[in-house]
Design an enzyme around this catalytic site. Structure first.
Site, short mmCIF file in Angstrom:
data_model
loop_
_atom_site.label_atom_id
_atom_site.label_comp_id
_atom_site.label_asym_id
_atom_site.label_seq_id
_atom_site.Cartn_x
_atom_site.Cartn_y
_atom_site.Cartn_z
N GLU A 52 18.25 -15.97 19.57
CA GLU A 52 18.57 -17.33 20.03
C GLU A 52 18.69 -18.23 18.82
OE1 GLU A 52 15.37 -18.78 22.46
OE2 GLU A 52 13.84 -18.16 21.04
N LEU A 102 13.47 -17.86 24.55
CA LEU A 102 13.00 -18.78 25.57
C LEU A 102 14.03 -18.79 26.70
CD1 LEU A 102 10.82 -21.02 26.18
CD2 LEU A 102 12.62 -22.63 25.53
N TYR A 132 4.87 -27.12 25.75
CA TYR A 132 5.60 -28.34 26.04
C TYR A 132 6.86 -28.01 26.83
CZ TYR A 132 9.20 -27.27 22.52
OH TYR A 132 10.23 -26.69 21.82
N LYS A 172 6.95 -21.56 25.62
CA LYS A 172 7.40 -22.77 24.91
C LYS A 172 6.20 -23.42 24.22
CE LYS A 172 10.87 -26.41 25.67
NZ LYS A 172 11.89 -25.88 24.76
#
Length: 280
Positions: free
Chosen positions: A175, A199, A33, A143
């Site tokens: 992250e 990401l 996505y 993702k």
């Protein structure tokens, strides 16, 4: 209409849309996505999000049934169908619809789009964070729809009365649960390298670009939990909050020592968004 859903060419109100039970997303979370925001019915940083979307799909060998330009036109058309010009624009592709089987089916992929009213967040707000061991798999650069670790982290964050969780693998900060985290120390902007453990955030890329514009040194190397806690500023970036700073991590005060740099970056990022999404 206020919100809108799309599934393989059909669209309607989100609460009325239905999908096949055999869509592989139901069994395996088999898809990828991306998401961004629109203002004045103009989608922000669309080219960059589409590039990342196609890259994620390619890494999972999912064949998107549209070209990049065709998908952009579908998204642009969709945001014009809703009443409000300020929307959270989300889209995903799943590997297809077939009886449950782990191996890939020989069926076309499915495209989903959802739109709902939303504004970017006020960057003057300070965030409270918690730290959690990063137990996700080793393909965080994709993702993917497999977000259970982030779901659990988000729940722990909410229960702690905080806004985001910072993941770490041992002593290395990676992250956040649904954003990137960076630090500023001695005038240097330090952010984790864009390897397979994070990401590659679009907002992260934009803030790096602004740092370079203002001649703020950028260091894209891994940093530790100790560096995080001792940073002059802890910066959280995502598509909906371009540059939010933290005031607390695990109940301990952090940051607040480089407000001039933060204000300069926040103003520049907001102006970029407003300029790109001005009324056509």
């Amino acid at each position: 209409m206020k919100n809108l859903g799309y599934y393989n060419g059909e669209y309607g109100l989100l609460e009325e849309m239905k999908i096949p039970m055999n869509d592989r997303v139901c069994y395996f979370g088999d898809g990828v996505y991306d998401a961004t925001y629109s203002r004045n019915h103009v989608i922000f940083a669309l080219d960059e999000h589409i590039e990342r979307f196609f890259n994620s799909a390619g890494l999972l060998r999912i064949k998107i049934p549209y070209s990049k330009e065709e998908l952009k036109e579908i998204l642009k058309d969709m945001v014009k169908k809703v009443d409000c010009g300020e929307q959270f624009v989300y889209w995903q592709v799943t590997r297809g619809t077939a009886m449950r089987n782990h191996a890939f089916p020989d069926t076309p992929a499915n495209l989903w789009i959802t739109l709902k009213p939303a504004n970017i967040k006020d960057m003057s707000e300070k965030a409270k964070l918690i730290t959690l061991e990063d137990t996700r798999f080793l393909h965080c650069n994709i993702k993917t729809l497999n977000l259970l670790p982030s779901v659990i982290a988000a729940q722990k964050t909410e229960e702690a009365g905080c806004q985001e969780a910072v993941f770490h693998r041992g002593d290395r900060v990676t992250e956040c649960a649904h954003s990137n985290v960076s630090i500023i120390k001695d005038g240097i902007f330090k952010t984790a390298p864009a390897d397979n453990l994070i990401l590659p955030g679009i907002a992260r890329a934009h803030i790096i670009k602004m740092c370079k514009k203002f001649e703020i040194p950028v260091n894209e190397t891994a940093f530790t939990l100790k560096e995080l806690m001792e940073a002059d500023e802890v910066v959280v970036t995502s598509s909906g909050q371009f540059c939010i700073t933290a005031c607390e991590i695990d109940g301990k005060p952090v940051g607040g020592k480089a407000p001039e740099i933060i204000k300069k970056l926040q103003d520049a990022l907001l102006n970029e968004f407003l300029e790109e999404t001005k009324e056509e």
